[in-house]
Design an enzyme around this catalytic site. Structure first.
Site, PDB file in Angstrom:
ATOM      1  N   THR A 121       2.502 -10.064   0.376  1.00  0.00           N
ATOM      2  CA  THR A 121       3.639  -9.581  -0.451  1.00  0.00           C
ATOM      3  C   THR A 121       5.007 -10.241  -0.407  1.00  0.00           C
ATOM      4  O   THR A 121       5.566 -10.782   0.878  1.00  0.00           O
ATOM      5  CB  THR A 121       3.843  -8.017   0.120  1.00  0.00           C
ATOM      6  OG1 THR A 121       5.137  -7.700  -0.652  1.00  0.00           O
ATOM      7  CG2 THR A 121       4.124  -7.746   1.359  1.00  0.00           C
ATOM      8  N   TYR A 145       6.071  -1.769   5.759  1.00  0.00           N
ATOM      9  CA  TYR A 145       5.407  -2.329   4.979  1.00  0.00           C
ATOM     10  C   TYR A 145       5.204  -3.693   5.113  1.00  0.00           C
ATOM     11  O   TYR A 145       4.007  -4.239   5.227  1.00  0.00           O
ATOM     12  CB  TYR A 145       5.628  -1.850   3.579  1.00  0.00           C
ATOM     13  CG  TYR A 145       4.953  -2.494   2.391  1.00  0.00           C
ATOM     14  CD1 TYR A 145       3.432  -2.363   2.348  1.00  0.00           C
ATOM     15  CD2 TYR A 145       5.413  -3.655   1.654  1.00  0.00           C
ATOM     16  CE1 TYR A 145       2.556  -3.087   1.305  1.00  0.00           C
ATOM     17  CE2 TYR A 145       4.575  -4.165   0.642  1.00  0.00           C
ATOM     18  CZ  TYR A 145       3.179  -3.921   0.556  1.00  0.00           C
ATOM     19  OH  TYR A 145       2.479  -4.715  -0.260  1.00  0.00           O
TER      20      TYR A 145
END
Ligand code: UFG
Length: 332
Positions: A121, A145
């Protein structure tokens, strides 16, 4: 008789994974899906594709599947993805995203799977010093995250040095849109992503929407993101697979269009494409949002040979609208 070689897609019943399965089938590959159906849908997996309900961290399940289907590569999507949730529940994110990935990678090593394509990501970069962001820029995630995903990149890097396995960690920017043929799309129970929210507002599925922050150091004050069509993202994974099969070295690679749009520009585009003028409320900033995230995509183009086909915000929005219109109201 043993099965021919297959590709294991973890999270293949989810938003991006279901597009990946379609792309694999179109490319003549044989996917099998492992999904715990916590956020994915059984109906998102095409008929004829084996679906095994379970965790990608379940070594017995994965080990058995690798042997039975002669798995040649694992494409690992299964993960928790909501940034604010990760701040509230860090241990759950590290368990699902990092610990399960470590178990999956260990299975791959133990059973001799040669290649892994990993969903990473843009969140690994945190607050970038400059945009577009290239892969040489430092990784400095600012939430659990991003950290949970970056740790998996490190596990892969170290593992690929010690064992005969190669990987591609694809660092996605903002994934949006839906299958151009209408076979798949985003079916989140509690949507948080901008384009999904805006098309729901346009279709009257929600009463208007909020803009989180209009005082950022950007031309119109709202945050800038690089929105990449989910079908182009799936194609990038096919390109990564071909790259790894060609014996090329492991890599981390951004997937984005190197073009940013502000939140207000996205909302204008949704209004224009849908022809609906919905209410937009200007709100305070949302915690943890970097002002601007735009990918450099030179590495994806030059090393993976990635050729985006849907690099157009109106097209992304049109496909998202088409899918949203088709979704049964039980699943928003
Ligand atoms: N936004 C709004 N209103 C909304 C929803 C979003 O103004 O109702 C804004 C956000 O504040 C942000 C932008 O729209 O400025 C994009 O937000 P998204 O939630 O769609 O996406 P993010 O950029 O926050 O997150 C995405 C992925 C993450 C990934 C991250 C990488 O969803 O998984 O990119 O930075 F980690």
């Amino acid at each position: 008789m043993s099965e021919p070689r297959h590709i294991l897609v973890s999270g293949g019943a989810g938003y991006i994974g279901s597009h990946m399965v379609l792309a694999l089938l179109e490319a003549g590959e044989r996917p099998i899906v492992v999904d715990d159906l916590s956020t994915g849908f059984r109906s998102a997996v095409p008929a004829g594709v084996p679906l095994f309900e379970g965790s990608s961290g379940d070594a017995a399940l994965i080990g058995g599947l690798i042997a039975r289907y002669q798995i040649e590569a694992i494409i690992h999507f299964a993960a928790s993805i909501v940034v604010p949730d990760s701040v509230l529940h860090p241990l759950a994110y590290y368990a699902n995203n990092t610990v399960n990935a470590r178990a999956l990678i260990a299975c791959a090593v133990e059973h001799g799977v040669p290649h892994i394509v990993f969903s990473s990501t843009a969140a690994v970069y945190g607050e970038p010093d400059r945009v577009p962001i290239d892969e040489q820029q430092p990784t400095a995630p600012i939430n659990p995250y991003g950290r949970s995903k970056l740790m998996v990149e490190w596990i892969l890097e170290d593992t690929a040095k010690a064992h005969p396995i190669s990987y591609a960690a694809l660092r996605y920017f903002n994934v949006a849109g839906a299958d151009p043929q209408g076979r798949a799309g985003q079916s989140a129970r509690n949507a948080t992503h901008l384009i999904k929210i805006a098309v729901q507002a346009a279709l009257g599925k929600r009463a208007g929407m909020d803009v989180f922050g209009t005082d950022y150091p950007t031309p119109d004050g709202s945050c800038i993101r690089d929105y990449v069509h989910v079908a182009d993202l799936a194609q990038a994974h096919l390109d990564a697979l071909r790259y790894l099969r060609g014996g090329k070295p492991s890599l981390a690679c951004n997937i984005g269009y190197q073009q940013g749009f502000s939140v207000l520009e996205v909302i204008d585009t949704v209004k224009r494409v849908s022809g609906v003028d919905f209410e937009v409320r200007l709100r305070e900033r949302r915690a943890g949002d970097p002002a601007s995230l735009v990918a450099s995509n030179q590495r994806a183009i030059s090393r993976l040979g990635w050729t985006p086909r849907y690099n157009d915000l109106e097209t992304i929005v049109r496909h998202a609208l088409d899918w949203e219109r088709r979704l049964p109201s039980a699943i928003d």
